[in-house]
Design an enzyme around this catalytic site. Structure first.
Site, PDB file in Angstrom:
ATOM      1  N   GLU A 120      -9.728  -1.467   4.890  1.00  0.00           N
ATOM      2  CA  GLU A 120     -10.427  -1.120   6.118  1.00  0.00           C
ATOM      3  C   GLU A 120     -11.691  -1.971   6.272  1.00  0.00           C
ATOM      4  O   GLU A 120     -12.167  -2.588   5.307  1.00  0.00           O
ATOM      5  CB  GLU A 120     -10.804   0.371   6.095  1.00  0.00           C
ATOM      6  N   ASP A 129       0.843  -1.203   0.000  1.00  0.00           N
ATOM      7  CA  ASP A 129       0.000   0.000   0.000  1.00  0.00           C
ATOM      8  C   ASP A 129       0.878   1.253   0.000  1.00  0.00           C
ATOM      9  O   ASP A 129       2.098   1.167   0.141  1.00  0.00           O
ATOM     10  CB  ASP A 129      -0.922  -0.007   1.226  1.00  0.00           C
ATOM     11  N   ASN A 189      -7.899  -2.265  13.827  1.00  0.00           N
ATOM     12  CA  ASN A 189      -9.331  -2.483  13.506  1.00  0.00           C
ATOM     13  C   ASN A 189      -9.510  -3.682  12.581  1.00  0.00           C
ATOM     14  O   ASN A 189     -10.580  -3.866  12.004  1.00  0.00           O
ATOM     15  CB  ASN A 189      -9.935  -1.229  12.866  1.00  0.00           C
ATOM     16  N   HIS A 212      -7.704  -4.298   9.838  1.00  0.00           N
ATOM     17  CA  HIS A 212      -7.359  -4.112   8.419  1.00  0.00           C
ATOM     18  C   HIS A 212      -6.091  -4.876   8.057  1.00  0.00           C
ATOM     19  O   HIS A 212      -5.217  -5.105   8.901  1.00  0.00           O
ATOM     20  CB  HIS A 212      -7.260  -2.635   8.048  1.00  0.00           C
TER      21      HIS A 212
HETATM   22  C1  GLP Z   1      -0.711   0.145   8.476  1.00  0.00           C
HETATM   23  C2  GLP Z   1      -0.267  -0.637   7.259  1.00  0.00           C
HETATM   24  C3  GLP Z   1      -0.483  -2.122   7.447  1.00  0.00           C
HETATM   25  C4  GLP Z   1       0.092  -2.564   8.783  1.00  0.00           C
HETATM   26  C5  GLP Z   1      -0.639  -1.832   9.890  1.00  0.00           C
HETATM   27  C6  GLP Z   1      -0.149  -2.276  11.272  1.00  0.00           C
HETATM   28  O1  GLP Z   1      -2.071   0.344   8.434  1.00  0.00           O
HETATM   29  N1  GLP Z   1      -0.968  -0.213   6.060  1.00  0.00           N
HETATM   30  O2  GLP Z   1       0.175  -2.808   6.381  1.00  0.00           O
HETATM   31  O3  GLP Z   1      -0.061  -3.969   8.949  1.00  0.00           O
HETATM   32  O4  GLP Z   1      -0.419  -0.428   9.739  1.00  0.00           O
HETATM   33  O5  GLP Z   1       1.017  -1.542  11.553  1.00  0.00           O
HETATM   34  P1  GLP Z   1       1.953  -1.911  12.815  1.00  0.00           P
HETATM   35  O6  GLP Z   1       2.691  -3.145  12.379  1.00  0.00           O
HETATM   36  O7  GLP Z   1       2.832  -0.726  12.980  1.00  0.00           O
HETATM   37  O8  GLP Z   1       1.034  -2.184  13.984  1.00  0.00           O
END
Ligand code: GLP
Length: 229
Positions: free
Chosen positions: A131, A65, A124, A126
């Site tokens: 989302e 992304d 949440n 995702h």
């Molecule tokens: C963002 C990214 C996801 C990632 C998520 C969790 O939303 N787009 O790819 O998995 O954050 O991030 P973290 O690993 O910092 O909790």
């Protein structure tokens, strides 16, 4: 079955799986996440690739992304440049982002499809930036980020208001088409959402629950949890 161990050991095991995929198929296509979760995995990946002199010149890397209208220093592409592409001197021609091309799914298909996609999970539920409410049969698309997602990511920005409201993300079907998926979830903050995603109920409200349909999913956590099938 999920692998439950401490975060560093789990990240090392997951990195070893990535290396084995590359050794098995030097032209592998990998889906790469950003955020806090995969940072240890990337460190181990670099160390193993260097120690074992793994040839990664043929590997193609696909960011999951990217934000829209983001300052370069906070872009996910910049994050991947810092944590993996530059340390391993990866040719930028083999590094792809969903924001750089109109039809990311067609590009992935032309390259042979994703062999292995690594995922974190948002608070949440995702995956990538899919989302809650994202249809299962979704391909790469633009998304308006939930406020909870913007808040969860604001540490990577100078000010909360600098967090973009829009992004481009691989869709859920884009991810499920990957031949193998590794899901990483570490810290107490991910316990409840992971349990909800794997409680036997597949629901659009928790996009990560669609992963239960994948035939080749591996989960690494640093907390105990039971996958209720
Ligand atoms: C963002 C990214 C996801 C990632 C998520 C969790 O939303 N787009 O790819 O998995 O954050 O991030 P973290 O690993 O910092 O909790």
């Amino acid at each position: 079955m999920p692998t439950t161990t401490d975060k560093d050991t789990a990240s090392l095991q997951a990195a070893r799986e990535v290396i084995e995929q590359i050794k098995k198929k030097p032209q592998s296509c990998l889906g790469l996440p950003t955020g806090r979760t995969p940072q240890a995995l990337y460190r181990h990946l670099i160390a193993i690739a260097r120690e074992e002199n793994v040839d990664i010149t043929g590997v193609r890397f696909f960011g999951l992304d990217e934000y829209i209208d983001v300052r370069q220093e906070s872009a996910f592409k910049t994050y991947l440049d810092k944590v993996i592409y530059q340390p391993l001197a990866i040719d930028q021609e083999n590094c792809f982002s969903p924001i750089m091309i109109d039809d990311y799914d067609a590009l992935i298909k032309r390259q042979g499809g994703l062999d292995l996609t690594i995922l974190g999970i948002g608070g949440n539920g995702h995956i990538a930036f899919n989302e809650p409410g994202t249809p299962e049969y979704s391909w790469t698309h633009c998304v308006t980020l939930d406020e909870s997602t913007r808040r969860a990511n604001q540490e990577f920005f100078a000010r909360p208001e600098d967090v973009p409201r829009r992004a481009v993300t691989m869709g859920i079907q884009t991810i499920l088409d990957s031949r193998k998926i590794i899901l990483l979830a570490f810290s107490k903050s991910k316990i409840s959402i992971l349990k909800r995603a794997f409680n036997g109920c597949v629901e659009g409200a928790v996009p990560a629950s669609f992963l239960t349909k994948h035939p080749n999913l591996e989960i690494y956590t640093d907390f105990e949890f039971t996958w209720l099938k």
